[in-house]
Design a protein around this motif. Structure first.
Motif, PDB file in Angstrom:
ATOM      1  N   ASN A 157      11.584  13.880  -4.768  1.00 38.94           N
ATOM      2  CA  ASN A 157      12.936  13.559  -4.309  1.00 38.94           C
ATOM      3  C   ASN A 157      12.968  12.112  -3.851  1.00 38.94           C
ATOM      4  O   ASN A 157      12.391  11.762  -2.820  1.00 38.94           O
ATOM      5  N   LEU A 158      13.632  11.274  -4.617  1.00 39.80           N
ATOM      6  CA  LEU A 158      13.665   9.843  -4.311  1.00 39.80           C
ATOM      7  C   LEU A 158      14.211   9.572  -2.919  1.00 39.80           C
ATOM      8  O   LEU A 158      13.748   8.655  -2.223  1.00 39.80           O
ATOM      9  N   GLN A 159      15.188  10.347  -2.481  1.00 43.93           N
ATOM     10  CA  GLN A 159      15.791  10.120  -1.168  1.00 43.93           C
ATOM     11  C   GLN A 159      14.769  10.191  -0.035  1.00 43.93           C
ATOM     12  O   GLN A 159      14.941   9.547   1.003  1.00 43.93           O
ATOM     13  N   ASP A 160      13.719  10.966  -0.230  1.00 40.33           N
ATOM     14  CA  ASP A 160      12.696  11.101   0.816  1.00 40.33           C
ATOM     15  C   ASP A 160      11.924   9.804   1.043  1.00 40.33           C
ATOM     16  O   ASP A 160      11.248   9.661   2.075  1.00 40.33           O
ATOM     17  N   TRP A 161      12.022   8.871   0.110  1.00 41.28           N
ATOM     18  CA  TRP A 161      11.192   7.667   0.165  1.00 41.28           C
ATOM     19  C   TRP A 161      11.935   6.429   0.664  1.00 41.28           C
ATOM     20  O   TRP A 161      11.320   5.381   0.846  1.00 41.28           O
ATOM     21  N   LEU A 170      13.101   1.062  -0.606  1.00 42.76           N
ATOM     22  CA  LEU A 170      11.959   1.809  -1.117  1.00 42.76           C
ATOM     23  C   LEU A 170      10.661   1.049  -0.857  1.00 42.76           C
ATOM     24  O   LEU A 170      10.677  -0.171  -0.627  1.00 42.76           O
ATOM     25  N   PRO A 171       9.525   1.724  -0.908  1.00 40.92           N
ATOM     26  CA  PRO A 171       8.237   1.039  -0.735  1.00 40.92           C
ATOM     27  C   PRO A 171       8.083  -0.112  -1.723  1.00 40.92           C
ATOM     28  O   PRO A 171       8.472  -0.009  -2.889  1.00 40.92           O
ATOM     29  N   GLY A 172       7.520  -1.206  -1.234  1.00 34.98           N
ATOM     30  CA  GLY A 172       7.279  -2.362  -2.085  1.00 34.98           C
ATOM     31  C   GLY A 172       8.403  -3.361  -2.123  1.00 34.98           C
ATOM     32  O   GLY A 172       8.250  -4.451  -2.681  1.00 34.98           O
ATOM     33  N   VAL A 173       9.547  -3.016  -1.518  1.00 36.99           N
ATOM     34  CA  VAL A 173      10.689  -3.933  -1.518  1.00 36.99           C
ATOM     35  C   VAL A 173      10.604  -4.845  -0.306  1.00 36.99           C
ATOM     36  O   VAL A 173      10.296  -4.406   0.803  1.00 36.99           O
ATOM     37  N   PHE A 174      10.900  -6.130  -0.520  1.00 38.47           N
ATOM     38  CA  PHE A 174      10.799  -7.144   0.531  1.00 38.47           C
ATOM     39  C   PHE A 174      11.608  -6.742   1.759  1.00 38.47           C
ATOM     40  O   PHE A 174      12.734  -6.268   1.646  1.00 38.47           O
ATOM     41  N   LYS A 216       0.822  -1.203   0.000  1.00 40.12           N
ATOM     42  CA  LYS A 216       0.000   0.000   0.000  1.00 40.12           C
ATOM     43  C   LYS A 216       0.862   1.261   0.000  1.00 40.12           C
ATOM     44  O   LYS A 216       0.495   2.277  -0.582  1.00 40.12           O
ATOM     45  N   ALA A 217       2.028   1.193   0.639  1.00 42.36           N
ATOM     46  CA  ALA A 217       2.924   2.349   0.647  1.00 42.36           C
ATOM     47  C   ALA A 217       3.411   2.667  -0.760  1.00 42.36           C
ATOM     48  O   ALA A 217       3.702   3.831  -1.081  1.00 42.36           O
ATOM     49  N   GLU A 218       3.478   1.648  -1.605  1.00 43.33           N
ATOM     50  CA  GLU A 218       3.939   1.862  -2.977  1.00 43.33           C
ATOM     51  C   GLU A 218       2.946   2.692  -3.775  1.00 43.33           C
ATOM     52  O   GLU A 218       3.333   3.411  -4.704  1.00 43.33           O
ATOM     53  N   LEU A 219       1.663   2.632  -3.431  1.00 47.81           N
ATOM     54  CA  LEU A 219       0.660   3.425  -4.147  1.00 47.81           C
ATOM     55  C   LEU A 219       0.903   4.917  -3.926  1.00 47.81           C
ATOM     56  O   LEU A 219       0.879   5.708  -4.879  1.00 47.81           O
ATOM     57  N   THR A 220       1.140   5.313  -2.684  1.00 45.09           N
ATOM     58  CA  THR A 220       1.428   6.714  -2.387  1.00 45.09           C
ATOM     59  C   THR A 220       2.708   7.154  -3.086  1.00 45.09           C
ATOM     60  O   THR A 220       2.792   8.255  -3.649  1.00 45.09           O
ATOM     61  N   ASP A 241      17.962  -8.717  -9.434  1.00 39.20           N
ATOM     62  CA  ASP A 241      16.565  -8.749  -9.004  1.00 39.20           C
ATOM     63  C   ASP A 241      15.684  -8.433 -10.195  1.00 39.20           C
ATOM     64  O   ASP A 241      16.139  -7.868 -11.196  1.00 39.20           O
ATOM     65  N   VAL A 242      14.415  -8.786 -10.086  1.00 37.56           N
ATOM     66  CA  VAL A 242      13.446  -8.494 -11.140  1.00 37.56           C
ATOM     67  C   VAL A 242      12.798  -7.130 -10.944  1.00 37.56           C
ATOM     68  O   VAL A 242      12.178  -6.589 -11.843  1.00 37.56           O
ATOM     69  N   SER A 243      12.975  -6.555  -9.755  1.00 40.20           N
ATOM     70  CA  SER A 243      12.311  -5.312  -9.388  1.00 40.20           C
ATOM     71  C   SER A 243      13.258  -4.122  -9.476  1.00 40.20           C
ATOM     72  O   SER A 243      14.333  -4.111  -8.859  1.00 40.20           O
ATOM     73  N   ALA A 244      12.841  -3.085 -10.195  1.00 35.31           N
ATOM     74  CA  ALA A 244      13.638  -1.863 -10.271  1.00 35.31           C
ATOM     75  C   ALA A 244      13.708  -1.176  -8.913  1.00 35.31           C
ATOM     76  O   ALA A 244      14.726  -0.564  -8.566  1.00 35.31           O
ATOM     77  N   LEU A 245      12.640  -1.272  -8.116  1.00 34.88           N
ATOM     78  CA  LEU A 245      12.645  -0.686  -6.784  1.00 34.88           C
ATOM     79  C   LEU A 245      13.675  -1.374  -5.895  1.00 34.88           C
ATOM     80  O   LEU A 245      14.371  -0.724  -5.102  1.00 34.88           O
ATOM     81  N   ALA A 246      13.788  -2.692  -6.032  1.00 31.91           N
ATOM     82  CA  ALA A 246      14.784  -3.438  -5.262  1.00 31.91           C
ATOM     83  C   ALA A 246      16.195  -3.076  -5.712  1.00 31.91           C
ATOM     84  O   ALA A 246      17.086  -2.869  -4.885  1.00 31.91           O
ATOM     85  N   LEU A 247      16.423  -2.998  -7.004  1.00 32.75           N
ATOM     86  CA  LEU A 247      17.758  -2.702  -7.519  1.00 32.75           C
ATOM     87  C   LEU A 247      18.230  -1.321  -7.073  1.00 32.75           C
ATOM     88  O   LEU A 247      19.396  -1.148  -6.691  1.00 32.75           O
ATOM     89  N   THR A 248      17.341  -0.340  -7.103  1.00 35.47           N
ATOM     90  CA  THR A 248      17.695   1.003  -6.639  1.00 35.47           C
ATOM     91  C   THR A 248      17.976   0.998  -5.143  1.00 35.47           C
ATOM     92  O   THR A 248      18.904   1.666  -4.668  1.00 35.47           O
ATOM     93  N   SER A 249      17.198   0.230  -4.389  1.00 34.52           N
ATOM     94  CA  SER A 249      17.425   0.104  -2.947  1.00 34.52           C
ATOM     95  C   SER A 249      18.771  -0.548  -2.668  1.00 34.52           C
ATOM     96  O   SER A 249      19.528  -0.101  -1.793  1.00 34.52           O
TER      97      SER A 249
END
Length: 354
Positions: free
Chosen positions: A165-169, A187-191, A95-99, A242-250
């Motif tokens: 600002n990505l850093q805020d998340w 980041l939101p949505g990452v395991f 749900k945090a990923e939606l925001t 990883d398959v997730s861009a959010l995970a890779l950035t994290s």
């Protein structure tokens, strides 16, 4: 590929899909793009996906995304100079990923942009009005069919800054494992976004005593495993997949916070793996969206032998009910159970001599 249930629900409401420059966020390639073109012939269609598998499918179907008017992006954040008049968002598992997503697109929408949220009921989409009450106006349910819900609303631009600002998340936390202190960013949505999960903790306590050479972290998430190995075994070279861009950035952020470096890259199981490794470590994922999904992990275990150096080893943690040991035994070599605890099992195998 047949249309998914969410796509069928969208097409039941074709009057909402009329737009010149729609943005599709994390929708799969299931034929919906073709249906949207046939319905409306928009000037352009922008597809933003944080899942590499979906992105690959879209680019493959659309000749590398070169088909006129179709633009595909795989990234953790979306940047464009286009102002979209329609945004369709596949309701995320987190749900945090939606925001996060709504904040990310604030720069490319306005108060007239239609926002559609679609997803399966079991994925928690019923909570959409509550989650978006401070961001969307008139977020209302417009359809319910095929075990899915569709919500529509309008953006309230005054509620979010257009400067994202990505850093805020990033959620950042400190952990100490086996005397190694780490700072993890996620980041939101990452395991395991806010704490070390039980399975990974067990894995870190049962890795090989000595590690050197190239190490592959399969399904790296926020990079906890690689950061631990990089700090404890300074003669290793880290590769994070990883398959997730959010995970890779994290993971990239976690490496930087711990003064480490590594090659971070996307892959659909082993699709983009070309190196050979001395060690492979993993807490392999077995969820795709809200569904239990074992295929990628099983393909990984069946094919990883081709990516191991002579005498290379693999160490994984898995829920104890998963039948990974026979797969590892058949494709890699002698596979030992080296630890069990709290519903998890650690398996370790060394490549058989060829």
């Amino acid at each position: 590929m047949s249309l998914s249930n969410p796509s069928q629900v969208l097409l039941r409401n074709s009057e909402l899909l009329i737009a010149e420059a729609p943005l599709l966020i994390n929708l799969p390639e299931d034929g919906f793009i073709d249906a949207l073109i046939a319905l409306n012939k928009p000037e352009s269609i922008h597809c933003f996906n944080t899942n590499y598998i979906d992105y690959q499918a879209i680019t493959k179907k659309n000749d590398g995304a070169k088909r006129q008017g179709i633009h595909a992006t795989f990234a953790s954040t979306y940047q464009t100079k286009t102002c979209h008049d329609l945004v369709i968002i596949a309701f995320p598992k987190s749900k945090a990923e939606l925001t996060f997503t709504l904040a990310m697109i604030a720069h490319c929408i306005n108060e007239t942009t239609k926002i559609l949220l679609v997803g399966e009921k079991k994925g928690g989409i019923q909570s959409a009005p509550k989650l978006t009450k401070d961001l969307l106006s008139c977020c209302q349910k417009v359809d319910a069919a095929r075990h899915c819900l569709l919500f529509a609303g309008l953006f309230q631009p005054e509620k979010l800054s257009v400067v994202f600002n990505l850093q805020d998340w990033f959620k950042k936390y400190q952990i100490t494992v086996e005397g190694v202190e780490l700072t993890i960013a996620s980041l939101p949505g990452v395991f395991s976004q806010q704490k070390l999960d039980t399975g990974t903790a067990l894995l870190l306590s049962n890795l090989p005593d000595k590690m050197s050479g190239k190490v592959l972290d399969f399904g790296c998430g926020a990079g906890v495993i690689s950061c631990f190995i990089g700090k404890k075994h300074i003669d290793t070279k880290l590769y994070l997949l990883d398959v997730s861009a959010l995970a890779l950035t994290s993971a990239q952020e976690s490496l930087a916070l711990n003064g480490l470096s590594g090659q971070v890259f996307p892959s659909n199981s082993l699709s983009d793996v070309s190196e050979k490794y001395q060690h492979v470590v993993s807490n392999p994922p077995f969820h795709q969206g809200v569904k239990t999904h074992y295929e990628a992990s099983e393909d990984f275990l069946a094919g990883i032998n081709k990516q191991l150096n002579k005498q290379g080893s693999i160490t994984i943690v898995a829920n104890s009910f998963l039948r990974y040991q026979p797969i590892m035994q058949a494709h890699i070599g002698n596979t030992r159970v080296i630890a069990k605890g709290k519903g998890f099992t650690i398996y370790q195998a060394q490549l058989s001599s060829k």
